[in-house]
Design an enzyme around this catalytic site. Structure first.
Site, PDB file in Angstrom:
ATOM      1  N   ASN A  57     -34.998  -3.860   4.103  1.00 48.16           N
ATOM      2  CA  ASN A  57     -35.221  -5.237   4.118  1.00 48.16           C
ATOM      3  C   ASN A  57     -34.746  -5.376   2.545  1.00 48.16           C
ATOM      4  O   ASN A  57     -33.499  -6.148   1.914  1.00 48.16           O
ATOM      5  CB  ASN A  57     -36.309  -5.965   4.439  1.00 48.16           C
ATOM      6  CG  ASN A  57     -36.505  -6.497   5.657  1.00 48.16           C
ATOM      7  OD1 ASN A  57     -37.626  -6.533   5.648  1.00 48.16           O
ATOM      8  ND2 ASN A  57     -35.674  -6.189   6.716  1.00 48.16           N
TER       9      ASN A  57
ATOM     10  N   ASP B 291     -41.162 -11.988  10.947  1.00 48.94           N
ATOM     11  CA  ASP B 291     -41.049 -11.360  10.721  1.00 48.94           C
ATOM     12  C   ASP B 291     -41.852 -10.663   9.573  1.00 48.94           C
ATOM     13  O   ASP B 291     -41.956 -11.670   8.611  1.00 48.94           O
ATOM     14  CB  ASP B 291     -39.759 -10.424  10.431  1.00 48.94           C
ATOM     15  CG  ASP B 291     -39.358 -10.522  11.554  1.00 48.94           C
ATOM     16  OD1 ASP B 291     -39.430 -10.744  13.071  1.00 48.94           O
ATOM     17  OD2 ASP B 291     -37.462 -10.807  11.761  1.00 48.94           O
TER      18      ASP B 291
ATOM     19  N   CYS C  20     -23.398   4.163  37.005  1.00 47.92           N
ATOM     20  CA  CYS C  20     -22.632   5.455  37.614  1.00 47.92           C
ATOM     21  C   CYS C  20     -22.161   6.283  36.174  1.00 47.92           C
ATOM     22  O   CYS C  20     -22.271   7.417  36.454  1.00 47.92           O
ATOM     23  CB  CYS C  20     -21.525   5.161  38.773  1.00 47.92           C
ATOM     24  SG  CYS C  20     -20.148   4.788  38.321  1.00 47.92           S
TER      25      CYS C  20
ATOM     26  N   ASN D 292     -29.404 -13.813  16.181  1.00 51.48           N
ATOM     27  CA  ASN D 292     -30.633 -13.443  17.416  1.00 51.48           C
ATOM     28  C   ASN D 292     -29.272 -14.406  18.132  1.00 51.48           C
ATOM     29  O   ASN D 292     -29.813 -16.282  17.318  1.00 51.48           O
ATOM     30  CB  ASN D 292     -31.042 -12.815  17.454  1.00 51.48           C
ATOM     31  CG  ASN D 292     -32.532 -14.321  18.373  1.00 51.48           C
ATOM     32  OD1 ASN D 292     -31.872 -15.038  18.641  1.00 51.48           O
ATOM     33  ND2 ASN D 292     -32.762 -14.304  17.631  1.00 51.48           N
TER      34      ASN D 292
ATOM     35  N   GLU E 141     -39.553  -5.086   5.480  1.00 51.84           N
ATOM     36  CA  GLU E 141     -39.545  -3.468   5.702  1.00 51.84           C
ATOM     37  C   GLU E 141     -39.073  -3.327   4.605  1.00 51.84           C
ATOM     38  O   GLU E 141     -38.029  -3.832   4.592  1.00 51.84           O
ATOM     39  CB  GLU E 141     -39.039  -3.318   7.471  1.00 51.84           C
ATOM     40  CG  GLU E 141     -39.745  -3.803   8.808  1.00 51.84           C
ATOM     41  CD  GLU E 141     -39.005  -3.770   9.816  1.00 51.84           C
ATOM     42  OE1 GLU E 141     -37.293  -3.444   9.498  1.00 51.84           O
ATOM     43  OE2 GLU E 141     -39.370  -4.484  11.197  1.00 51.84           O
TER      44      GLU E 141
ATOM     45  N   VAL F 186     -38.782 -20.113  16.440  1.00 48.77           N
ATOM     46  CA  VAL F 186     -38.269 -21.095  17.223  1.00 48.77           C
ATOM     47  C   VAL F 186     -37.572 -21.395  18.331  1.00 48.77           C
ATOM     48  O   VAL F 186     -36.947 -20.209  18.931  1.00 48.77           O
ATOM     49  CB  VAL F 186     -37.616 -22.070  16.445  1.00 48.77           C
ATOM     50  CG1 VAL F 186     -36.636 -23.069  16.275  1.00 48.77           C
ATOM     51  CG2 VAL F 186     -37.638 -21.749  14.900  1.00 48.77           C
TER      52      VAL F 186
ATOM     53  N   LYS G 222     -42.517 -12.717   5.290  1.00 48.18           N
ATOM     54  CA  LYS G 222     -40.912 -12.775   4.614  1.00 48.18           C
ATOM     55  C   LYS G 222     -40.919 -14.296   4.278  1.00 48.18           C
ATOM     56  O   LYS G 222     -40.849 -14.480   3.182  1.00 48.18           O
ATOM     57  CB  LYS G 222     -40.152 -12.538   6.202  1.00 48.18           C
ATOM     58  CG  LYS G 222     -39.159 -11.342   5.964  1.00 48.18           C
ATOM     59  CD  LYS G 222     -38.392 -10.764   7.085  1.00 48.18           C
ATOM     60  CE  LYS G 222     -38.032 -10.006   7.174  1.00 48.18           C
ATOM     61  NZ  LYS G 222     -36.361  -9.938   7.829  1.00 48.18           N
TER      62      LYS G 222
ATOM     63  N   ALA H 212     -31.967 -11.941   5.331  1.00 52.63           N
ATOM     64  CA  ALA H 212     -30.945 -12.257   4.045  1.00 52.63           C
ATOM     65  C   ALA H 212     -30.973 -13.369   3.731  1.00 52.63           C
ATOM     66  O   ALA H 212     -30.518 -13.220   2.554  1.00 52.63           O
ATOM     67  CB  ALA H 212     -29.771 -10.543   4.505  1.00 52.63           C
TER      68      ALA H 212
END
Length: 1012
Positions: free
Chosen positions: A471, A465, A593, A538, A468, A513, A487, A437
């Site tokens: 996108n 990537d 737990c 990320n 999709e 990268v 892309k 984007a």
């Protein structure tokens, strides 16, 4: 008037979740439905107008109508990316309409040739750009009277304005866009004082409203009635007397309720005299009143000059413009001392048309359109003025001569920056990491700016990537025909069409990268770059690129978005800190737990179901395949696995005891899983801890966050039960390559008459109650004899040559693969066990898929701000206060800008050193020469030296080892210790060093860069 295509079409009843999924998590279904019933008119199709239209089309309104009969001019191409030189002379709207229509099949786009005020009644929102103030007043008088939302926007060089009028009675249903607060409560008194569980903060404010669920002792409180909050403290609040509902309540959950807010707007005519400002930069608090007068004066000047604005850097026009400003200030009786220098700068730039400003303003305006059509989020109220004067170059001469039109597509930019600076932009060599984007928006902006179009310019872009469907809602360079393609390649092709001068100037890569791609993005690659721009999603990749930029001393432009929020950061070598200098707090995780035994929120059950998916259909399959293909797998697993017993049992079950031969057996297997997870395990938990259990302190065990569960009995006619069987059986069949079925009759036939074996509780089963206890699996893994017995029972791999299972690799966006179906069903069944309100498939997909909400509007704003900083980098600005880091939240109209943080400094033996950017540059000398250099030149004793994880030198090493290493060159030493040859592409080695000063004190020093 041309045909207004589908303005009155029937409402869209369904929303394409595959296309709008990321946006839906920002706006929600109800707002999307309202938007899809709203017609929007956009007046003006230059750069700003088309940017607004592009974002509104992508967002998914009912229809967009364009009005702009003006012929295309060459300078329009500075920011209008849907125009080409072949379109010169053709009306802008006529050229633009077909390009916009490609963006979203659900949004028809049409052109109107003539405007009448009566015609405006067709629209929920009217957006006005490139329009005289006289015409604006005529339009707004009508829209204000007829309850039609009105937005006006202008971009003039590095100055911009937005005005919003949504009428006198605009209702906002959600003022901030935040998820409603929710929390577990410990108790409620009959006076209505609510105390939070375990001193957790409620986060509420006075005047908020909340509703309650699952409250014990006061069932009437669970009726969903919103109750007004009075905050008593961080852990307590009051909702007023509830004596009529009981004497005391306990446990339960509160959830904040968003209450509609009425907002009253003044008309444009009123607002000109009595403006209300939104302040985007608290360092420029005195400027909005100046701009309020100046933007009116621009319209007055144009009216007096047959529609022409002041000429670039023309002092005669600027003087006349200043007189207009004085006259307007006097007429309005504003108590404002006009800043002549600032006012004249507006005149100088009035004909400027910058794509960065169009992107920033266009994203913000488009979000206002969505607010007007959905009633969601707080509107800008009412004037928003913005400038980025810091972006004005100082390294080149800016004069009337350098800023005059050249008859080229960059004239709108040259009018502000000058022709000499345009050449600098064209000579850039940039690296864009990511073509999603933000990457698409960045490439579009660069194409309009002319980045890398010169002889020495070049753009490199990488993205691993493929495109999709989801996108397409915000990655606007891609079309439905591109789904499945790479892309980076598609984006590069698209912008080369927008600006043919980029043909052959872009290299697209498909590599991630990271260290593994340093053969491609190595020393030679980075050394040629002017700057790097991140468009990543990320933190790990961002950190890596940041480290590379620090090493190669390259500027970095960093940005990111989250729903309506966004941030930008500029990293300047030897001036600012790097991206990695500050980090976000780690993502919150749930205790094991809690997930395994004591969930109390739907997020807990979704996380558990996501783990169950991996534990049934992915991890065991991988273990089986590794066992069949790797001779040493068992031996390695027994030594290194944290749970070798589970690994061995998985292989045994999936290869022998539970291996299906037909889909019917997959159905039976799924039925057994239902009993195991939603009945038997729950009964075992209650056997260990009966509902009347008490703790060692005498408190009820099942209290507070611990909910006593209830086992589920299978009912094929219960939708959740049946959905679990279908999804689990289908996934299990997928693992084994068996054909699955969806016909309910097949499931009913297979399961008819099945009676599960009665549950028999087991003694000695240990259940982890809190994080401090040893997990029961740990103890089970200590019985080596039993582990060996399981291993011996496995079929030898040689008996299954060629046999492999297919793991289910989690994919959230494929609705046909049963992944989200399984997780939704499993999560909701577990929620039923624990009396937790279940979640629909949409919410489950969001949590399980860790989906990042996204809007095309935020992406546009971010890209505009980044490009305004890019101009500063090209200019080579040296003062830190000339750069800006930005943060915004379009949902509440918040924009904040701050100076970057300076890189930290330190002193070593009286010499000032930059902790981030300085380094010791040395040739490939011997270890002895390196030690001697630091001793003689820096006055430091080297105590330790390392390269990556390899220790090259330590002063405590044995004399024999030191004698062997000291004569070796650093490169030879690294190769000897790592037992690997250095890659041919590597030109540098990075060494970390520890030193003592003359007093024997440990000294912090930068790294060493060895040039090979």
């Amino acid at each position: 008037m041309s045909n207004n295509m589908n303005i009155d079409q029937t409402d869209q009843n369904t929303i394409d979740e595959g296309l709008y999924s990321r946006q839906l998590y920002v706006l929600g279904h109800e707002a999307m439905k309202q938007m899809s019933q709203s017609n929007v008119l956009i007046i003006g199709c230059k750069g700003l107008g088309v940017e607004i239209a592009k974002n509104v089309c992508l967002a998914g309104v009912k229809s967009v109508t364009l009005y702009d009969p003006q012929p295309t001019r060459i300078e329009d191409l500075s920011s209008q990316y849907f125009l080409t030189e072949d379109d010169i002379g053709v009306p802008r709207a006529k050229v633009t309409v077909s390009k916009l229509a490609e963006l979203n099949q659900y949004v028809p786009v049409s052109v109107v040739d003539e405007l009448s005020t009566e015609y405006l009644k067709n629209f929920k929102c009217v957006v006005v750009t490139e329009t005289s103030l006289t015409k604006q007043l005529e339009i707004n008088d009508f829209t204000h009277k007829n309850h039609i939302a009105y937005i006006a926007a202008d971009s003039r060089g590095l100055f911009g304005s937005i005005f919003c009028d949504f009428g006198e009675n605009f209702i906002c249903t959600d003022t901030d866009g935040n998820e409603p607060l929710t929390g577990m409560i410990a108790s409620i008194t009959d006076d209505g004082v609510v105390t939070m569980l375990e001193e957790t903060r409620h986060g509420l404010e006075n005047g908020d409203f909340v509703k309650f669920t699952e409250v014990k002792g006061m069932p009437g409180l669970n009726d969903g009635t919103p109750r007004k909050v009075e905050v008593k403290g961080p852990y307590t609040f009051s909702i007023g007397s509830v004596k009529d509902l009981g004497s005391a309540g306990y446990n339960g959950v509160f959830t904040q309720v968003k209450v509609p807010t009425k907002i009253s707007f003044k008309s444009l005519r009123e607002s000109l005299k009595d403006p209300e400002y939104v302040y985007p930069d608290f360092g420029k608090m005195m400027r909005p009143p100046q701009y309020h007068i100046a933007f009116q004066a621009l319209s007055a000047f144009a009216d007096a000059h047959e529609g022409s604005l002041p000429r670039p850097r023309n002092d005669i026009d600027a003087a006349e413009f200043f007189e207009f400003c004085k006259k307007i200030a006097s007429t309005l009786q504003f108590d404002v001392e006009l800043d002549e220098k600032l006012i004249k700068e507006i005149s100088y730039q009035a004909r400027g048309d910058l794509v960065a400003m169009s992107a920033f303003l266009g994203g913000a305006v488009a979000q206002e359109v969505l607010k007007a059509t959905t009633s969601k989020f707080y509107p800008l109220k009412q004037y928003f003025y913005f400038d980025s004067l810091e972006s004005l170059p100082s390294s080149v001469t800016i004069s009337e001569e350098t800023c005059k039109p050249r008859g080229c597509r960059y004239d709108g930019q040259i009018a502000v920056f000058g022709s000499e600076f345009q050449e600098k932009i064209a000579s850039l060599s940039t690296f864009l990491v990511g073509a999603g984007a933000i990457g698409c928006e960045m490439l579009k902006n660069w194409a309009m700016m002319g980045v890398a179009t010169g002889e020495s310019g070049h753009i490199s872009v990488t993205d691993m990537d493929s495109i999709e469907k989801s996108n397409l809602n915000r990655q606007f360079l891609f079309r439905p025909r591109d789904v499945g393609k790479l892309k980076s390649e598609c984006a590069s092709t698209a912008v080369s069409i927008m600006n043919p001068s980029l043909t052959g100037k872009i290299t697209s890569y498909q590599e991630r990268v990271g260290p593994e791609s340093e053969g491609i993005f190595g020393d030679e690659f980075f050394e040629k770059l002017s700057l790097v721009t991140n468009a990543l999603d990320n933190v790990e990749a961002r950190m890596y690129v940041d480290r590379r930029c620090v090493f190669f001393e390259k500027p970095l432009l960093e940005s990111g978005t989250l729903g309506t929020k966004g941030n930008t950061q500029v990293v300047v070598p030897h001036l600012t800190e790097s991206y990695g200098s500050s980090q976000d707090p780690p993502e919150k995780s749930f205790p094991i737990c809690t997930l395994k035994n004591f969930p109390n929120r739907i997020e807990h059950t979704i996380a558990w179901a996501r783990d169950l998916f991996e534990g049934l259909f992915k991890q065991p399959i991988d273990n089986v395949n590794m066992y069949l293909s790797s001779p040493n797998f068992l031996e390695t697993s027994l030594k290194t696995s944290s749970n070798p017993r589970e690994v061995l049992e998985n292989i045994r079950d999936y290869l022998v005891t539970e291996k299906p031969l037909s889909f019917e057996e997959c159905i039976m297997w799924a039925r057994l899983q239902f009993d195991k997870f939603f009945n038997n395990n729950i009964q075992q938990l209650l056997f260990n801890f009966p509902k009347d259990s008490v703790t060692s302190t005498g408190q009820p065990f099942w209290s507070g966050p611990k909910r006593a569960p209830t086992p589920l009995s299978f009912d094929i006619h219960n939708r959740e039960h049946f959905d679990f069987i279908v999804a689990a059986a289908s996934l299990y069949a997928f693992n084994y390559g068996l054909k699955s079925e969806t016909d309910p009759a097949i499931y009913e036939r297979v399961l008819a008459g099945y009676n599960p074996p009665p549950f028999a509780p087991k003694s000695g089963i240990k259940i982890q109650v809190n994080e401090n206890e040893e997990a029961p699996e740990t103890a089970a893994n200590k019985d080596k004899q039993e582990l060996k017995s399981i291993a011996d029972s496995l079929p030898p791999p040689s008996s299954l040559v060629g046999f492999r299972l297919t793991p289910a690799e989690f994919e959230k966006d494929d609705d046909s693969n049963h992944h989200i179906d399984f997780i939704t069903a499993a999560s909701n069944l577990r929620a039923m066990n624990y009396d937790i309100t279940p979640a629909d498939r949409f919410k489950t997909k969001f949590v399980a898929g860790k989906i990042v909400p996204a809007m095309c509007t935020s992406t546009a704003v971010v890209s505009g701000l980044v490009c305004l900083e890019l101009v500063k980098l090209v200019d080579g600005k040296k003062k830190i206060e000339e750069y800006k880091n930005g943060f915004f939240n379009l949902a509440i109209g918040l924009f904040t800008f701050s100076d970057p943080i300076a890189s930290p400094k330190m002193k070593v033996n009286g010499k000032e050193i930059d902790k981030i950017w300085d380094r010791y540059n040395l040739p490939d000398c011997t270890l002895q020469e390196l030690i001697d250099y630091f001793q003689k030149e820096e006055g430091l004793e080297v105590t330790m030296l390392s390269s990556g994880v390899s220790l090259l030198y330590a002063n405590f090493q044995p004399p024999k080892k030191l004698a062997e290493r000291l004569p070796l060159k650093i490169s030879e030493l690294v190769e000897q210790i790592t037992k690997k040859k250095l890659e041919p592409f590597r030109k540098h080695l990075v060494l970390e060093i520890c030193c003592d000063d003359a007093n024997g004190e440990d000294v912090e020093v930068p790294f060493i860069c060895i040039k090979l």
